[in-house]
Motif scaffolding. Sequence first.
Motif, PDB file in Angstrom:
ATOM      1  N   TYR A 106      43.967 -84.793 -43.338  1.00 49.84           N
ATOM      2  CA  TYR A 106      44.196 -84.921 -41.903  1.00 49.84           C
ATOM      3  C   TYR A 106      45.645 -84.652 -41.542  1.00 49.84           C
ATOM      4  CZ  TYR A 106      44.435 -87.462 -37.392  1.00 49.84           C
ATOM      5  OH  TYR A 106      44.641 -87.829 -36.080  1.00 49.84           O
ATOM      6  N   THR A 109      46.777 -80.808 -41.121  1.00 54.63           N
ATOM      7  CA  THR A 109      46.491 -80.102 -39.874  1.00 54.63           C
ATOM      8  C   THR A 109      47.179 -80.753 -38.689  1.00 54.63           C
ATOM      9  OG1 THR A 109      44.393 -81.331 -39.796  1.00 54.63           O
ATOM     10  CG2 THR A 109      44.301 -79.070 -40.554  1.00 54.63           C
ATOM     11  N   TYR A 128      37.759 -75.478 -31.352  1.00 55.37           N
ATOM     12  CA  TYR A 128      37.148 -75.231 -32.654  1.00 55.37           C
ATOM     13  C   TYR A 128      37.375 -76.394 -33.626  1.00 55.37           C
ATOM     14  CZ  TYR A 128      35.847 -70.504 -31.342  1.00 55.37           C
ATOM     15  OH  TYR A 128      35.269 -69.430 -30.719  1.00 55.37           O
ATOM     16  N   GLY A 129      38.445 -77.153 -33.421  1.00 55.14           N
ATOM     17  CA  GLY A 129      38.665 -78.340 -34.243  1.00 55.14           C
ATOM     18  C   GLY A 129      37.575 -79.376 -34.017  1.00 55.14           C
ATOM     19  N   LEU A 132      34.204 -78.001 -35.419  1.00 56.24           N
ATOM     20  CA  LEU A 132      34.117 -78.137 -36.881  1.00 56.24           C
ATOM     21  C   LEU A 132      33.739 -79.561 -37.269  1.00 56.24           C
ATOM     22  CD1 LEU A 132      34.606 -77.176 -39.809  1.00 56.24           C
ATOM     23  CD2 LEU A 132      37.030 -77.764 -39.487  1.00 56.24           C
ATOM     24  N   THR A 133      34.386 -80.539 -36.641  1.00 60.24           N
ATOM     25  CA  THR A 133      34.082 -81.935 -36.951  1.00 60.24           C
ATOM     26  C   THR A 133      32.653 -82.291 -36.567  1.00 60.24           C
ATOM     27  OG1 THR A 133      36.395 -82.435 -36.454  1.00 60.24           O
ATOM     28  CG2 THR A 133      34.909 -84.301 -36.696  1.00 60.24           C
ATOM     29  N   GLU A 158      36.294 -83.257 -42.237  1.00 64.35           N
ATOM     30  CA  GLU A 158      36.272 -83.705 -40.844  1.00 64.35           C
ATOM     31  C   GLU A 158      37.693 -84.048 -40.389  1.00 64.35           C
ATOM     32  OE1 GLU A 158      33.382 -86.644 -39.638  1.00 64.35           O
ATOM     33  OE2 GLU A 158      31.989 -85.978 -41.189  1.00 64.35           O
ATOM     34  N   GLY A 161      39.500 -80.958 -39.223  1.00 67.15           N
ATOM     35  CA  GLY A 161      39.167 -80.559 -37.862  1.00 67.15           C
ATOM     36  C   GLY A 161      39.802 -81.452 -36.822  1.00 67.15           C
ATOM     37  N   GLU A 162      39.743 -82.758 -37.052  1.00 68.20           N
ATOM     38  CA  GLU A 162      40.266 -83.696 -36.060  1.00 68.20           C
ATOM     39  C   GLU A 162      41.784 -83.785 -36.077  1.00 68.20           C
ATOM     40  OE1 GLU A 162      38.663 -87.424 -35.325  1.00 68.20           O
ATOM     41  OE2 GLU A 162      36.601 -86.728 -35.104  1.00 68.20           O
ATOM     42  N   SER A 165      43.512 -82.160 -33.166  1.00 64.57           N
ATOM     43  CA  SER A 165      43.215 -82.567 -31.793  1.00 64.57           C
ATOM     44  C   SER A 165      44.407 -83.099 -31.015  1.00 64.57           C
ATOM     45  CB  SER A 165      42.082 -83.597 -31.780  1.00 64.57           C
ATOM     46  OG  SER A 165      42.419 -84.730 -32.564  1.00 64.57           O
ATOM     47  N   TRP A 231      31.679 -78.472 -26.605  1.00 63.13           N
ATOM     48  CA  TRP A 231      32.434 -77.261 -26.953  1.00 63.13           C
ATOM     49  C   TRP A 231      32.059 -76.089 -26.049  1.00 63.13           C
ATOM     50  CZ3 TRP A 231      30.510 -72.575 -29.012  1.00 63.13           C
ATOM     51  CH2 TRP A 231      31.489 -71.671 -29.405  1.00 63.13           C
TER      52      TRP A 231
END
Length: 494
Positions: A106, A109, A128-129, A132-133, A158, A161-162, A165, A231
């Motif tokens: 995490y 990213t 897209y983040g 993906l999650t 996950e 992806g998050e 955010s 999304w």
Amino acid sequence: MTKTPVHYSSEKSRKYYVPKRVIFVILGFFGIFNVYALRVNLSVAMVAMVNNTGTESKNTSYAEDSCPDLRKEDNEVTVAQQSKGEQFNWDAKTQGMVMSSFFYAYFVTVLTGGYLAKKFGAKKIFGYGVLLTSVLTLLTPVAVRWGIVPFIIVRALEGVGEGLSYPVMNTMVGRWAPKLERSRISAAIFSGSPIGTVVSLSVSGWLCGLNFLGGWPAAFYVFGIIGCIWWVFWIIFISETPEEHPSISEEEISLYYQTEDDKVAHTSVDIPWKKIFTSVPMLGLLFGHIGSYFGLSVLMTEIPAYLNSVLHFSVEASGLITGLPNILEAVGGTSSSFIADKLISSGKLKVTTVRKIFNSIALYGSGICMLGITACGCNPALIITLYSILLYVNGFKYSGFNVTHVDMSPPLAGILFGLTNSIASLSGVVAPNMVGAFTQSGNTRENWNKVFYVTAGVYFVTATVYDLFASAELQKWNTNKISEKKTNIVELKS
């Protein structure tokens, strides 16, 4: 004197018009809502997934009832009876590994999210983040049945992806929030965090007790689908910047060129990495972020287990009780943001002073409530009341450290947030493992009090450092090689 792009200078007035920043706030809110709903649903599902009977038989102290007066033998319904779906014999250490796995990648990213937003576009990266999650959340029940290692890998992905955010959303807030509306817009969007938490915890607990979609797997299927639907709306209705929106009005676009801070937000700034890393205000901001994140990690991922194992609430009740008070955090965040913006626009207090006042209420107040919980014994009414007050004052952070990144440098807000959030997110690894270490010898009230003492201490120390060193003023390094966007500009007299 204000400046606004020439494209909008001859626009005719419209009879019906919905401000585009309002649409941004609504979809931004639901984006953050999804981010937290997808993150915390495991907190409740984990209680339903674990075979507590099997675990307790291996550890007699774990089964020790520290609050026996809360159990009513005639009405007792065990977790195994309430929860639907396959269960697993995971001890406290294994559960801590699973809960912390979300943060393994995490922070990577989170650190790069602001840079990726600047390079490829914040709208795409944020959308897209979350997508993906959402997809990985839908795959979670399958991964669990494959084994603990695939489960941990999916949770770690996950986190990838998050992790994008928050810093990316801060980039967009820097572009879409005029200075005099910044606290309100930021608080409104990020209040999706507590609201997403309350809905996810409450609904997940309810779903775990149903036969619908196999019991606890429903908690992953339902929220994964919601994230995918969001999304689609995000991609259709949101533009990268106000200037790029195809139907924004002249009146609204002019709001983004009223103050020096607003003008800076719409320029391209080279990243002065050395000055950022050696900035004392950035150090103070970092500590404020660490304190909030550490407390959040304990509150969102571990409280359901505390309510279930120490106070003996059912899975459904644990999710509901943990979730509902989060509404108060949203109320606290929203109400305090109006007061903060009012104080800033009045000129009575400096922006930095306002940020420190509200951040102090959030962190010091949370620490005091945390200590209060340790003194409540086995009184569930008092514990839940203090937990609710804690979350209400915690909402003040949205007008505190949470928006300071934008104050310091609007065009680099995502990068600054990514930097502090990446370091702060390491506490997401530390907190669950700390809880696992403290409760390995038994899920007793005494052991959980140790968790609360440490958390309160972190709140107090980090709040103090923020108050001493942080600043919400536009930093001098914003003037480093600033080049305005290639947009034709005309002057409009106010």
